[in-house]
Design an enzyme around this catalytic site. Structure first.
Site: not given
Ligand code: ZN
Ligand code: ZN
Length: 346
Positions: A117, A172, A168, A170, A157
């Site tokens: 995370h 898209q 976290h 990540h 973003n």
């Molecule tokens: Zn997370």
């Protein structure tokens, strides 16, 4: 460089988007009395029990995120697009010039970069980022091969300022049945440039930029990061492979590792510009997945960070920029120098 480019208001042409950017270098000394924004502190915990992207946690839609170890992809639970749209919608009459709509089909996926995370591209190991690059390339290949898909847009973003609600790490992947506006314009520009000059627009630009040097921020064996001559955002970057590549799936082993290295260096360097987690929107522009091979196209990535002069002072696209043309104060050459220094402060 001509001195008026560093002292006087002027316009710079963006050959990729076919529009002008207004540069006002004399305005950099003006005092700031505007809004200061709060920058969220980096996530402090490796696992957050309420984060739906952390391994093993429940998502709002009810699905469970598995105990993944590397990059992990899933369909967005609240997708902006779905494959049912085309089947249910009907286009308005083609002859309606004023109120025109057509159904859009597509797929929205989320790609978790890492189970931890608290990491970001800036703090991940290049080997882990390489697995993200491989996942992007695989997604682009899979979705792009679908007959109903014309474009695969991969993006990230980063930071609350850019609307990322979850720290976290990540990104898209939105795959669409039509060509979105930006790649559609870039397709026109690159096609036209190849037809008129016999050259690939971005590779030709790279040659020129390497000769001039002043806007190059970082280079490795396979990738270059530079501030475009026509950049709109203060610390905008363009990442280009040094060889001709049209799509991510075509990237060689060395080019994938080179990209991972470049992403780590650029994002870590960004964090050192104002000594804060640097927000940005970034994404890749591969060639359209609409059938033809697209020799005119060069794969590239854009970084659009909003910060202007401190961790809390951002650029706004308002007034003249919204109604006229985009405008900037610090020159792209000054921004490149600032970024080069930040990347060197490892
Ligand atoms: Zn997370
Ligand atoms: Zn682009």
């Amino acid at each position: 460089m001509e001195s008026w480019l560093t002292t006087s208001p002027h316009r710079r042409w963006n050959p990729l988007r076919r529009e002008w950017t207004l540069v006002s270098p004399h305005r950099t000394a003006r005092p700031w009395q505007g809004q200061m924004e709060r920058i969220a502190a980096p996530a402090a915990v490796q696992y957050d029990p309420v984060c739906y992207l952390c391994p093993g946690n429940q998502r709002v839609g009810g699905q469970q995120t598995p105990q993944y170890e590397n990059a992990f992809v899933f369909e967005n639970d609240f997708a902006a697009l779905n494959s049912a749209a085309a089947a249910t919608g009907a286009a308005t009459a083609e002859s309606d010039e004023l109120l025109r709509a057509v159904p859009e089909t597509g797929v929205c996926r989320v790609l978790c970069f890492d189970p931890r995370h608290d990491l970001t591209l800036a703090t991940m190991q290049p080997a882990a980022i390489r697995r993200v690059v491989d996942a992007w390339a695989a997604q682009e290949a899979e979705l792009g091969a679908r007959p109903e898909i014309a474009y695969v847009q991969i993006f990230e973003n980063r930071g609350e300022m850019m609307g990322a609600s979850n720290p976290h790490p990540h990104g898209q992947i939105w795959a669409t049945g039509s060509l979105p506006n930006e790649p559609a314009t870039e397709l026109l520009s690159q096609t036209d440039y190849l037809a008129r000059t016999g050259n690939n627009l971005l590779l030709h630009l790279l040659e020129r930029e390497r000769r001039e040097g002043k806007r190059i921020v970082a280079e490795n064996e396979t990738w270059v990061a530079l501030v475009p001559f026509w950049a709109v955002w203060p610390f905008e970057l363009l990442l280009l492979p040094t060889q001709h590549v049209t799509r991510m799936q075509e990237l060689s082993d060395a080019q994938r590792s080179g990209l991972a290295d470049m992403l780590q260096r650029v994002t870590a360097g960004y964090n050192r510009v104002f000594e804060c987690p640097f927000p940005y929107s970034m994404g890749f522009h591969p060639a359209p997945a609409d059938g033809p091979p697209h020799p005119e196209w060069q794969l590239h990535a854009h970084f659009y960070p909003p910060l202007l002069r401190s961790a809390t002072i951002r650029k706004f696209m308002v007034g003249f920029e919204l109604l006229g043309s985009p405008q900037r104060d610090i020159t792209p050459e000054t921004a490149a120098e600032t970024l080069r220094q930040a990347l060197a402060r490892a």
